[in-house]
Design a protein around this motif. Structure first.
Motif, PDB file in Angstrom:
ATOM      1  N   ALA A  61       6.665  52.453  15.781  1.00 48.59           N
ATOM      2  CA  ALA A  61       7.075  51.758  14.393  1.00 48.59           C
ATOM      3  C   ALA A  61       8.194  52.565  13.776  1.00 48.59           C
ATOM      4  O   ALA A  61       9.077  52.301  13.449  1.00 48.59           O
ATOM      5  N   ALA A  62       7.806  53.823  13.541  1.00 43.66           N
ATOM      6  CA  ALA A  62       8.633  54.722  12.951  1.00 43.66           C
ATOM      7  C   ALA A  62       9.712  55.401  13.656  1.00 43.66           C
ATOM      8  O   ALA A  62      10.894  55.643  13.228  1.00 43.66           O
ATOM      9  N   ALA A  63       9.517  55.568  15.089  1.00 40.98           N
ATOM     10  CA  ALA A  63      10.232  56.408  15.837  1.00 40.98           C
ATOM     11  C   ALA A  63      11.271  55.305  16.914  1.00 40.98           C
ATOM     12  O   ALA A  63      12.428  55.780  17.088  1.00 40.98           O
ATOM     13  N   ASP A  64      10.760  54.342  17.094  1.00 41.56           N
ATOM     14  CA  ASP A  64      11.777  53.326  18.081  1.00 41.56           C
ATOM     15  C   ASP A  64      10.995  51.974  17.947  1.00 41.56           C
ATOM     16  O   ASP A  64      10.482  51.347  18.924  1.00 41.56           O
ATOM     17  N   PHE A  65      11.334  51.400  16.732  1.00 45.21           N
ATOM     18  CA  PHE A  65      10.696  50.085  16.707  1.00 45.21           C
ATOM     19  C   PHE A  65      11.223  48.804  17.705  1.00 45.21           C
ATOM     20  O   PHE A  65      10.420  48.245  17.977  1.00 45.21           O
ATOM     21  N   PRO A  66      12.324  48.987  18.190  1.00 47.03           N
ATOM     22  CA  PRO A  66      12.482  47.959  19.156  1.00 47.03           C
ATOM     23  C   PRO A  66      11.584  47.897  20.275  1.00 47.03           C
ATOM     24  O   PRO A  66      11.307  46.896  21.097  1.00 47.03           O
ATOM     25  N   VAL A  67      11.418  49.251  20.916  1.00 45.56           N
ATOM     26  CA  VAL A  67      10.340  49.561  21.657  1.00 45.56           C
ATOM     27  C   VAL A  67       9.182  48.935  21.524  1.00 45.56           C
ATOM     28  O   VAL A  67       8.319  48.366  22.402  1.00 45.56           O
ATOM     29  N   HIS A  74       1.086  52.765  18.223  1.00 43.97           N
ATOM     30  CA  HIS A  74       2.044  51.616  17.477  1.00 43.97           C
ATOM     31  C   HIS A  74       2.499  52.221  16.089  1.00 43.97           C
ATOM     32  O   HIS A  74       3.684  51.841  15.900  1.00 43.97           O
ATOM     33  N   LYS A  75       1.834  52.930  15.402  1.00 43.90           N
ATOM     34  CA  LYS A  75       2.290  53.483  14.079  1.00 43.90           C
ATOM     35  C   LYS A  75       3.635  54.229  14.476  1.00 43.90           C
ATOM     36  O   LYS A  75       4.524  54.492  13.714  1.00 43.90           O
ATOM     37  N   ILE A  76       3.444  55.144  15.501  1.00 43.05           N
ATOM     38  CA  ILE A  76       4.384  56.105  15.847  1.00 43.05           C
ATOM     39  C   ILE A  76       5.591  55.627  16.252  1.00 43.05           C
ATOM     40  O   ILE A  76       6.927  55.771  15.877  1.00 43.05           O
TER      41      ILE A  76
END
Length: 135
Positions: A27-33, A23-25
């Motif tokens: 949120a930082a890397a591909d928030f829409p997914v 979830h944290k990753i």
């Protein structure tokens, strides 16, 4: 990470009682997914429909046990089940369902995760035996 993504992760933690590393990753890397994946989880798991949240949590613990999900993930769901008011015995009985269908290895995996969360003191034999752990 954007403020929107940070707020989203904070809201996830508040609603679920946990957030996973992915979830944290995401949120930082591909928030829409992350948002799309979380929508599915909300619909299937978090929102009460016919099954209540406690029942869904027991099913989640069982499915994670059978899949031998990462221990932190399984432990977090055992803790959520406790936080929802389920007893350690109820959670253990859900894990025990893995035994006939998924086998002893999956069952042992779930029991070890459960024990590490609820802190049951195991009984040790009073006679000398091998440790029973793989070496």
């Amino acid at each position: 990470m954007s403020n929107e993504a940070q707020d989203y992760v904070d809201a996830m933690a508040e609603k679920r009682g946990y957030v996973l590393d992915y979830h944290k990753i995401m949120a930082a890397a591909d928030f829409p997914v992350l948002q799309a994946a979380n929508h599915v989880v909300n619909s299937a798991y978090l929102e009460e429909r016919t099954l209540d949240r406690k029942t869904k949590e027991l099913l989640f613990v069982l499915s994670l046990t059978v899949m031998r999900a990462p221990l932190p993930q399984l432990r977090s769901h055992i803790q959520v089940a406790l936080d929802l008011g389920l007893s350690p015995q109820e959670i253990l009985e859900a894990i025990e369902i893995a035994l006939p269908e998924a086998g002893i290895v999956a069952f042992q995996y779930g029991v070890e995760a459960w024990q590490s969360v609820v802190n049951v003191d195991p009984l040790e034999p009073r006679v000398k035996v091998h440790s029973g752990k793989a070496e």
